[in-house]
Scaffold this active site. Structure first.
Site, PDB file in Angstrom:
ATOM      1  N   ILE A   1       0.874  -1.182   0.000  1.00 46.32           N
ATOM      2  CA  ILE A   1       0.000   0.000   0.000  1.00 46.32           C
ATOM      3  C   ILE A   1       0.911   1.232   0.000  1.00 46.32           C
ATOM      4  O   ILE A   1       1.910   1.273   0.720  1.00 46.32           O
ATOM      5  CB  ILE A   1      -0.893   0.001   1.264  1.00 46.32           C
ATOM      6  CG1 ILE A   1      -1.692  -1.300   1.358  1.00 46.32           C
ATOM      7  CG2 ILE A   1      -1.779   1.238   1.289  1.00 46.32           C
ATOM      8  CD1 ILE A   1      -3.074  -1.315   0.828  1.00 46.32           C
TER       9      ILE A   1
ATOM     10  N   ASN B   1      -3.984   1.356 -11.125  1.00 49.42           N
ATOM     11  CA  ASN B   1      -3.955   0.026 -10.506  1.00 49.42           C
ATOM     12  C   ASN B   1      -4.973  -0.868 -11.200  1.00 49.42           C
ATOM     13  O   ASN B   1      -6.009  -0.397 -11.645  1.00 49.42           O
ATOM     14  CB  ASN B   1      -4.300   0.134  -9.016  1.00 49.42           C
ATOM     15  CG  ASN B   1      -4.270  -1.213  -8.313  1.00 49.42           C
ATOM     16  OD1 ASN B   1      -3.332  -1.998  -8.493  1.00 49.42           O
ATOM     17  ND2 ASN B   1      -5.282  -1.515  -7.521  1.00 49.42           N
TER      18      ASN B   1
ATOM     19  N   HIS C   1      -7.380  -4.088 -10.378  1.00 49.50           N
ATOM     20  CA  HIS C   1      -7.917  -4.875  -9.263  1.00 49.50           C
ATOM     21  C   HIS C   1      -8.851  -5.957  -9.829  1.00 49.50           C
ATOM     22  O   HIS C   1      -9.689  -5.652 -10.676  1.00 49.50           O
ATOM     23  CB  HIS C   1      -8.666  -3.972  -8.276  1.00 49.50           C
ATOM     24  CG  HIS C   1      -9.163  -4.737  -7.096  1.00 49.50           C
ATOM     25  ND1 HIS C   1      -8.329  -5.138  -6.072  1.00 49.50           N
ATOM     26  CD2 HIS C   1     -10.387  -5.242  -6.811  1.00 49.50           C
ATOM     27  CE1 HIS C   1      -9.032  -5.843  -5.198  1.00 49.50           C
ATOM     28  NE2 HIS C   1     -10.284  -5.921  -5.618  1.00 49.50           N
TER      29      HIS C   1
ATOM     30  N   GLU D   1      -5.317   7.836  -1.755  1.00 48.74           N
ATOM     31  CA  GLU D   1      -4.882   7.347  -0.441  1.00 48.74           C
ATOM     32  C   GLU D   1      -5.783   6.235   0.107  1.00 48.74           C
ATOM     33  O   GLU D   1      -5.421   5.571   1.062  1.00 48.74           O
ATOM     34  CB  GLU D   1      -4.776   8.523   0.549  1.00 48.74           C
ATOM     35  CG  GLU D   1      -6.077   9.173   0.968  1.00 48.74           C
ATOM     36  CD  GLU D   1      -6.654  10.135  -0.070  1.00 48.74           C
ATOM     37  OE1 GLU D   1      -6.088  10.230  -1.193  1.00 48.74           O
ATOM     38  OE2 GLU D   1      -7.693  10.752   0.224  1.00 48.74           O
TER      39      GLU D   1
ATOM     40  N   ASP E   1      -7.924   0.952  -3.237  1.00 49.26           N
ATOM     41  CA  ASP E   1      -8.934   0.668  -4.273  1.00 49.26           C
ATOM     42  C   ASP E   1     -10.036   1.724  -4.330  1.00 49.26           C
ATOM     43  O   ASP E   1     -11.129   1.465  -4.833  1.00 49.26           O
ATOM     44  CB  ASP E   1      -9.549  -0.738  -4.105  1.00 49.26           C
ATOM     45  CG  ASP E   1      -8.503  -1.840  -4.209  1.00 49.26           C
ATOM     46  OD1 ASP E   1      -7.606  -1.706  -5.062  1.00 49.26           O
ATOM     47  OD2 ASP E   1      -8.580  -2.812  -3.446  1.00 49.26           O
TER      48      ASP E   1
ATOM     49  N   GLU F   1      -8.465  -8.480 -17.242  1.00 47.52           N
ATOM     50  CA  GLU F   1      -7.268  -7.736 -16.825  1.00 47.52           C
ATOM     51  C   GLU F   1      -6.278  -7.473 -17.958  1.00 47.52           C
ATOM     52  O   GLU F   1      -5.828  -6.342 -18.150  1.00 47.52           O
ATOM     53  CB  GLU F   1      -6.538  -8.482 -15.702  1.00 47.52           C
ATOM     54  CG  GLU F   1      -7.350  -8.611 -14.441  1.00 47.52           C
ATOM     55  CD  GLU F   1      -6.563  -9.249 -13.306  1.00 47.52           C
ATOM     56  OE1 GLU F   1      -5.422  -8.850 -13.056  1.00 47.52           O
ATOM     57  OE2 GLU F   1      -7.109 -10.165 -12.656  1.00 47.52           O
TER      58      GLU F   1
HETATM   59  C1  GAR Z   1      -3.741  -9.882 -10.613  1.00 45.40           C
HETATM   60  O1  GAR Z   1      -4.925 -10.669 -10.638  1.00 45.40           O
HETATM   61  C2  GAR Z   1      -4.056  -8.500 -10.108  1.00 45.40           C
HETATM   62  O2  GAR Z   1      -5.287  -8.005 -10.531  1.00 45.40           O
HETATM   63  C3  GAR Z   1      -4.063  -8.729  -8.615  1.00 45.40           C
HETATM   64  O3  GAR Z   1      -2.987  -9.609  -8.384  1.00 45.40           O
HETATM   65  C4  GAR Z   1      -2.778 -10.416  -9.558  1.00 45.40           C
HETATM   66  C5  GAR Z   1      -1.340 -10.269  -9.984  1.00 45.40           C
HETATM   67  O4  GAR Z   1      -1.022 -11.132 -11.058  1.00 45.40           O
HETATM   68  N1  GAR Z   1      -3.948  -7.495  -7.891  1.00 45.40           N
HETATM   69  C6  GAR Z   1      -4.546  -7.279  -6.732  1.00 45.40           C
HETATM   70  O5  GAR Z   1      -5.198  -8.094  -6.139  1.00 45.40           O
HETATM   71  C7  GAR Z   1      -4.346  -5.849  -6.189  1.00 45.40           C
HETATM   72  N2  GAR Z   1      -5.216  -5.616  -5.071  1.00 45.40           N
HETATM   73  P1  GAR Z   1       0.216 -10.860 -12.009  1.00 45.40           P
HETATM   74  O6  GAR Z   1       1.457 -10.656 -11.126  1.00 45.40           O
HETATM   75  O7  GAR Z   1       0.330 -12.121 -12.809  1.00 45.40           O
HETATM   76  O8  GAR Z   1      -0.071  -9.663 -12.850  1.00 45.40           O
END
Ligand code: GAR
Length: 207
Positions: free
Chosen positions: A95, A110, A112, A150, A153, A183
């Site tokens: 964070i 970011n 999520h 800040e 998410d 994503e």
């Molecule tokens: C992804 O699913 C991303 O959205 C998540 O972690 C994974 C990382 O995968 N992020 C979160 O949860 C942020 N709060 P990656 O390293 O293969 O991109």
């Protein structure tokens, strides 16, 4: 052509970083270029992906830094040295402080893995997000790209894409589908959109 300099911050496998690098290679990400990849922990495979793509990678081990302020000071120095215009959190699990996010207002993205405001905020990361969605029994989930402020998410939403949950899904199968269908598409698109906006603003300010 001028490009916005992008720094990607990672903590793990880096498949979202790979999607950005692939978009750059394919030419769909054309207004920005990845100039630096930073991992906040040791052994992140994402750094290997950066190396293979010929992009400078750096480990700033948060645990070894001995505190948030020292970590962010090192991160800030690396970003300045790389002349980063845009910071992308791609599976970055630290964070960032209010000081840091304010300094980079509307310059941090970011990704999520849920439809914010569901299953987000402190403690919701990686597989935990998909476990929570399955436990709640929702039929649709997805991914969100947003600006970082800040509130974990909590920043302005840029793009979202819905993904259906299927019978028999596990957190792992759902995570993979959300990555493939949402994503890896949304994040490179948002990187291009915001990079183009940065270039436009720069041209306007220069003129
Ligand atoms: C992804 O699913 C991303 O959205 C998540 O972690 C994974 C990382 O995968 N992020 C979160 O949860 C942020 N709060 P990656 O390293 O293969 O991109």
């Amino acid at each position: 052509m001028m490009k916005a300099n992008i720094a990607v911050l990672v903590s793990g496998g880096g498949t979202n970083l790979q999607a950005i690098l692939d978009a750059q290679e394919a030419g769909s990400l054309k207004s920005g270029q990845v100039v630096l990849v930073v991992s906040d922990r040791a052994g992140a495979y994402a750094l290997e992906r950066a190396r293979k793509a010929g992009v400078p990678g750096k480990e700033i081990n948060k645990k070894a830094c001995g505190g948030q302020a020292a970590f962010e000071a090192q991160l800030e120095a690396a970003l300045t040295e790389a002349k980063a215009d845009l910071i992308i959190l791609a599976g970055f699990l630290s964070i960032l402080s209010e000081d840091f996010t304010r300094r980079h207002d509307h310059r941090i993205l970011n990704i999520h893995p849920s439809l914010i405001p569901s299953f987000c905020g402190a403690g919701y990361y990686g597989l935990k997000v998909h476990e929570a969605a399955l436990a709640r029994g929702v039929k649709v989930t997805g991914a969100t790209v947003h600006f970082v402020n800040e509130i974990p998410d909590g920043g302005e939403i840029i793009a979202q894409k819905a993904v259906e949950i299927q019978p028999g899904d596990t957190a792992e199968t759902l995570q993979r589908r959300v990555m493939e269908q949402a994503e890896w598409i949304l994040l490179p698109q948002a990187a291009e959109e915001v990079s183009a906006r940065i270039l436009r603003e720069r041209a306007e300010n220069a003129g």
